[in-house]
Design an enzyme around this catalytic site. Structure first.
Site, mmCIF file in Angstrom:
data_model
loop_
_atom_site.group_PDB
_atom_site.id
_atom_site.type_symbol
_atom_site.label_atom_id
_atom_site.label_comp_id
_atom_site.label_asym_id
_atom_site.label_seq_id
_atom_site.Cartn_x
_atom_site.Cartn_y
_atom_site.Cartn_z
ATOM 1 N N TYR A 151 0.817 -1.212 0.000
ATOM 2 C CA TYR A 151 0.000 0.000 0.000
ATOM 3 C C TYR A 151 0.858 1.273 0.000
ATOM 4 C CZ TYR A 151 -2.828 3.803 1.865
ATOM 5 O OH TYR A 151 -3.415 5.031 2.085
ATOM 6 N N LYS A 155 1.551 4.414 -2.966
ATOM 7 C CA LYS A 155 1.427 5.844 -2.704
ATOM 8 C C LYS A 155 2.747 6.585 -2.944
ATOM 9 C CE LYS A 155 -2.910 6.183 -1.605
ATOM 10 N NZ LYS A 155 -3.828 7.021 -2.413
#
Length: 250
Positions: A151, A155
């Site tokens: 994750y 980003k």
């Protein structure tokens, strides 16, 4: 849809809850027409309640053709697009040894591929308006999150896109910026499927690493997004602004 001339035309993805909802409302309160994009109609209707400038548009940003449909939802009534906020994201993961394609693929498709395709579809209109792209990252992408590496990696990639696009689109007058939220009061931990005990432990860890000693509000991130997108910020591009209570400086 009300086609009264707005101050600006804005697309916000992931607008059904949290930061996306607060951002859609913040732009609408400033006179913008906001195309609020999300996968579920009920949360989008809640976002728009009491805000006539917000126009719900149900779409899955990862679906084939969704990028063109979303941009079209702004262009059809107004003929222009001024701001694109790439906020939609999913968070999931686990430690090495537990990851497989069923976990990794949705993260890449939603957090990375979808913003690329949506921005690409929006660029012609943004060049016409000399508009702004605002990407939503996370401060975790600039540190480390053991046991949940994919994750924040997606980003971090969004921040790289921000810097690359800022240089690429500058000759056309398009600015590209990003915000990197820290611990914010949103449903993301619930969407990750964390148990109440794990959510409590995560929140305690976040608070211990946030010098201001509290969790941020979605409205505080929305303020940063609208500020970066404002005409007064015309000399800012390639910027990634942490909104994290000081977490990055500890």
């Amino acid at each position: 849809m009300d086609t009264t001339t707005p101050t600006r035309v804005v697309v916000v993805t992931g607008a059904g809850t949290g930061i996306g909802r607060a951002t859609a409302r913040a732009f609408a309160s400033r006179g913008a027409a906001v195309v609020a994009v999300g996968r579920r109609s009920a949360p989008l209707r809640e976002t728009a309640e009491g805000h006539p400038g917000i126009h719900p548009f149900v779409a899955d940003v990862t679906a084939e053709g969704a990028a063109e449909e979303i941009v079209g939802a702004a262009l059809a009534p107004y003929g222009r697009l001024d701001v694109l906020v790439n906020n939609a994201g999913v968070a999931a993961g686990g430690p090495l040894g537990t990851l497989d394609r069923s976990v990794i693929a949705p993260l890449l498709e939603t957090n990375l591929v979808a913003p690329v395709l949506l921005t690409q579809a929006a660029v012609p209109a943004l060049k016409e308006s000399r508009g702004v792209v605002v990407n939503v990252s996370t401060t975790i992408g600039q540190r480390g999150w053991p046991g949940n590496s994919v994750y924040p990696a997606t980003k971090s990639a969004v921040e790289t896109l921000t810097r690359c696009w800022a240089v690429e689109l500058a000759p056309d007058g398009v600015r590209v910026v990003a915000v990197a939220p820290g611990a914010i009061d949103t449903p993301i931990a619930e969407h990750m499927g964390l148990s109440p005990a794990r959510r409590e432990a995560l929140r305690a860890w976040q608070l211990a690493h946030t010098p201001l000693g509290r969790v941020g509000r979605p409205e505080e991130v929305a303020w940063a997004i609208t500020a970066l997108a404002a005409p007064d910020a015309a000399f800012l591009t390639g910027t990634v602004l942490p909104v994290d209570g000081g977490a990055l400086v500890t």
